[in-house]
Design an enzyme around this catalytic site. Structure first.
Site, PDB file in Angstrom:
ATOM      1  CG  HIS A 204      63.985 -19.211 -38.859  1.00  0.00           C
ATOM      2  ND1 HIS A 204      64.631 -19.658 -39.971  1.00  0.00           N
ATOM      3  CD2 HIS A 204      64.828 -18.321 -38.268  1.00  0.00           C
ATOM      4  CE1 HIS A 204      65.815 -19.058 -40.075  1.00  0.00           C
ATOM      5  NE2 HIS A 204      65.957 -18.255 -39.050  1.00  0.00           N
TER       6      HIS A 204
ATOM      7  CB  SER B 242      70.634 -24.644 -45.835  1.00  0.00           C
ATOM      8  OG  SER B 242      70.824 -23.293 -45.475  1.00  0.00           O
TER       9      SER B 242
ATOM     10  CD  GLN C 113      68.866 -22.215 -42.221  1.00  0.00           C
ATOM     11  OE1 GLN C 113      68.806 -22.766 -43.315  1.00  0.00           O
ATOM     12  NE2 GLN C 113      69.759 -21.289 -41.944  1.00  0.00           N
TER      13      GLN C 113
END
Length: 296
Positions: free
Chosen positions: A138, A238, A120
Site C-alpha cells: 500500500h 493481519s 500492508q
C-alpha cells in the site's frame, strides 16, 4: 493516513502487550516448518501496534470510516481533513521506532530464513529495522506526490509548507487524538490551507493506496515473487480483511505450501485446509521467540 491497508482492511491485531508467550507446541510447529526452506511473511497493522500505532480491528479500536480516493480527489473538505490530521499526527510519529517484531523479521531475513517481507503497512518500519526485500503493498507514507505530473517530495518537506501556510495551527491543535496510521482527528479545519505541488501547482497526495484504489501491478508482482521463492507463508498481525492479502494466500495455496498465522483475533484463513499452524498471540513476542529458536 487513510490507506487501503489500515482504513479499509483494518488488518489485524498483533501487538505484544502483557499477553503470555505463544504456546511452546505451536512455536515448535512453526519452527519445524523451516526445515522445508525459507518462508515469505505477510504483515499487517498488528505488526506495528507495539510501536505505538493503533490498529483498526483490535480490541478497543475506535470506529472508523475510510476516506476514499474519490473523496480526497474531488472534495476540498477531505483534503483539508487529511492535511490537518497528517500535520498533528506527525508530532506523535516523530519518535516512532521499529519494535521487537520488526527487528525479529529483519534477523530472520538476514539469516536466510525469509525470501522477503510483504507488508500492508505504510509506516516503513520493516525497512527501518533492516529488512531489505520488502514489498510495500500500500505504498509509503513518507512520500507525497502530485496527481498531475507525479512529482515526489518527502513528507517532511510538505508538512513544512503546511506550517508556512497555516501559522499557529500546530499549537492550536496539538492535543487532537491520534488515529490508526498515525494521523489525528482535528475538527477545526475550515480555514486550513493545503499545500500544492511547487513544480506544477497540482494537488498533492500521499504516495499510498487509498480505499478504492488498486495495488500497483509491479508491487503485487514483487509480492508474488516473494511467495514463489518460499516454502511456506507466514501471516503476522493481519486479519486479512482486504482482498489483496487473500489473493496472496491463494498464490500460496496454488503452490501447495503451508500457511502459518500469528495474530490476536480471528482471521480470514483460520478455517482453510492450507492452515498448518495457528498462534493466537502478539507478533513481537512470537517472532522474537521464533528468531531465537532458529538461531540456536
Amino acid at each position: 493516513m487513510h490507506t487501503a491497508d489500515r482504513d479499509a482492511s483494518g488488518t489485524g491485531d498483533g501487538g505484544c502487550g502483557s499477553d503470555k508467550p505463544a504456546p511452546n507446541e505451536h512455536l515448535e510447529q512453526l519452527t519445524a516448518l523451516f526445515e522445508r526452506g525459507p518462508a515469505a511473511i505477510l504483515t499487517g497493522a498488528g505488526m506495528s501496534t507495539d510501536s505505538g500505532i493503533p490498529d483498526y480491528r483490535g480490541t478497543g479500536s475506535p470506529p472508523r470510516t475510510p476516506m476514499s480516493i474519490e473523496q480526497f480527489t474531488n472534495d476540498a473538505h477531505y483534503r483539508r481533513r487529511f492535511w490537518a490530521g497528517a500535520r498533528i499526527g506527525a508530532l506523535r510519529l516523530a519518535n516512532l521506532r521499529a519494535n521487537a517484531g520488526h527487528e525479529a523479521v529483519a534477523r530472520l531475513e538476514q539469516a536466510g530464513h525469509l525470501t522477503g517481507v510483504i507488508t500492508q503497512n505504510v509506516d516503513g518500519l520493516h525497512t527501518a529495522a533492516g529488512a531489505v526485500n520488502v514489498a510495500e503493498l500500500h505504498g509509503s507514507g513518507s512520500t507525497m506526490r502530485c496527481i498531475t505530473e507525479g512529482h515526489r517530495f518527502t513528507r517532511a518537506e510538505t508538512l513544512a509548507w503546511f506550517d508556512a501556510a497555516n501559522p499557529g495551527f500546530v499549537e492550536r491543535n496539538a492535543d487532537a487524538p491520534t488515529n490508526p496510521d498515525g494521523d489525528a482527528d482535528v475538527t477545526a479545519i475550515d480555514s486550513v490551507r493545503v499545500p500544492v505541488c511547487p513544480a506544477c501547482g497540482a494537488t498533492l497526495r500521499p504516495d499510498v493506496v487509498y480505499f478504492g484504489e488498486h495495488v500497483p501491478k509491479p508491487v503485487f508482482a514483487h509480492a508474488e515473487q516473494i511467495i514463489a521463492d518460499a516454502e511456506m507463508l507466514i501471516i503476522a498481525g493481519s486479519s486479512l480483511a482486504v482482498n489483496t492479502g487473500v489473493r496472496l494466500v491463494h498464490r500460496a495455496e496454488t503452490r501447495g505450501i503451508p500457511i502459518a498465522v500469528i495474530n490476536r483475533g480471528p482471521t480470514a484463513v483460520d478455517r482453510r485446509s492450507s492452515l498448518h499452524t495457528r498462534i493466537e498471540g502478539g507478533t513481537s513476542e512470537t517472532l522474537s521467540a521464533l528468531a531465537a529458536a532458529l538461531e540456536r
